[in-house]
Design an enzyme around this catalytic site. Structure first.
Site, short mmCIF file in Angstrom:
data_model
loop_
_atom_site.label_atom_id
_atom_site.label_comp_id
_atom_site.label_asym_id
_atom_site.label_seq_id
_atom_site.Cartn_x
_atom_site.Cartn_y
_atom_site.Cartn_z
CB ALA A 119 -0.92 -0.08 1.12
NE ARG A 120 1.48 5.77 -2.26
CZ ARG A 120 1.38 4.99 -3.40
NH1 ARG A 120 1.49 3.60 -3.33
NH2 ARG A 120 1.02 5.95 -4.46
CD GLU A 152 8.39 4.28 0.24
OE1 GLU A 152 8.46 4.94 -0.89
OE2 GLU A 152 7.57 3.12 0.45
CG HIS A 209 7.19 2.44 -3.42
ND1 HIS A 209 6.83 3.46 -2.57
CD2 HIS A 209 6.22 2.02 -4.21
CE1 HIS A 209 5.57 3.79 -3.04
NE2 HIS A 209 5.24 2.95 -3.76
CB VAL A 210 10.46 -1.99 -7.05
CG1 VAL A 210 11.69 -1.65 -6.65
CG2 VAL A 210 10.14 -3.37 -6.31
#
Length: 284
Positions: free
Chosen positions: A199-200, A228, A247-248
């Site tokens: 998600a985030r 991040e 975060h890919v």
């Protein structure tokens, strides 16, 4: 990748329909005040959290719902299988030229697992389609229950989490979902369960993650962190029960083709005076 300081191809005051670059980040929103004729912002990302609070009244914000379904769902499936079958451990053993058969076998398996998908949107549905051949049982959770579709409400999580072997989190980042994965959330998961966060980062409390996964009781596969990039001194990096990717999930070769196909279709709708799709309301 253009930056807010990059030369602009024209007068921003004349722009009516804007497609910001993929992965341009929230800093690109500094251009919004200069776009006095702006009517539509079409994002190439599935999440709109960096934009929703900043888009001026009268401007329609649209996300890229559907564009990232295949890539993110593939990441989720890869993360689950890699974690259960301990590919992270074997990759490290390969780097050391070490035959590691006896170190972690027998590994776990996906067959027969109870999977709880928190976020019943298009990506959640894509994940479910890819998981079904693996003989799992699936439960969906959304912001509100939809009994006709078999979707449970987020208020039922305290009762659903203890019954899940794998918890996949795919919710957008909103004030309501910030910190959703907290101490109580993790404590409700059964011993040995796997948390998958695509998600985030701020959907999870980093403090709670460090505390719970530091015990070794649970497993995690994280594509997103808060902050991040994840600082080099974060304890999460060295936990053998935590798999981290930077975060890919959405960064694949086909994403721009799909994104610009959506943007082109949206511009044609706008020019024809038709209703736009993927309009963001209340952060969704």
């Amino acid at each position: 990748m253009p930056t807010p300081d990059s030369p602009l191809p024209g007068d921003p005051a004349e722009v009516e329909f804007w497609v910001p670059p993929f992965l341009s980040g929230g800093s690109t929103t500094v251009l919004l005040p200069r776009m006095t004729s702006l009517r539509v912002v079409q994002l190439l990302s599935a999440g709109a959290d960096a934009w929703a609070p900043k888009v001026p009244p009268g401007v329609t914000l649209c996300d890229a719902r559907g564009v990232h379904d295949s890539s993110t769902s593939e990441w989720v499936l890869t993360a689950i299988l890699s974690s259960l079958r301990r590919f992270d451990h074997f990759a490290r053993a390969q780097a050391d030229r070490r035959w590691a058969y006896a170190e972690v076998t027998p590994t776990d398996e996906l067959a027969g697992k109870r999977v709880l998908i928190v976020g019943a949107g298009s990506i959640g549905s894509a994940v479910a389609r890819r998981l079904e051949p693996f003989e799992v049982s699936l439960t969906f959770v959304a912001r509100t229950a939809r009994p006709a579709d078999g979707v449970r409400g987020v208020d039922e999580l305290p009762h659903l989490l203890p019954e899940a072997d794998i918890v996949v989190v795919l919710v957008p980042l909103t004030p309501a979902t910030t910190g959703l994965i907290d101490k109580a959330f993790l404590a409700a998961m059964p011993d040995g369960a796997l948390l998958v966060n695509a998600a985030r980062g701020p959907v999870a409390s980093t403090e709670a993650l460090v505390a719970e996964f530091g015990t070794g009781r649970l497993w995690a596969a994280l594509d997103v962190t808060d902050p991040e990039p994840l600082p080099a001194d974060s304890p999460l990096w060295t936990m053998s029960n935590v798999l981290i990717t930077p975060h890919v999930a959405g960064s694949v070769r086909g994403v721009l083709r799909r994104g610009y196909q959506l943007a082109g279709a949206q511009m044609r709708r706008y020019a024809a005076g038709q209703e736009l799709v993927n309009v963001v309301r209340d952060g969704y």
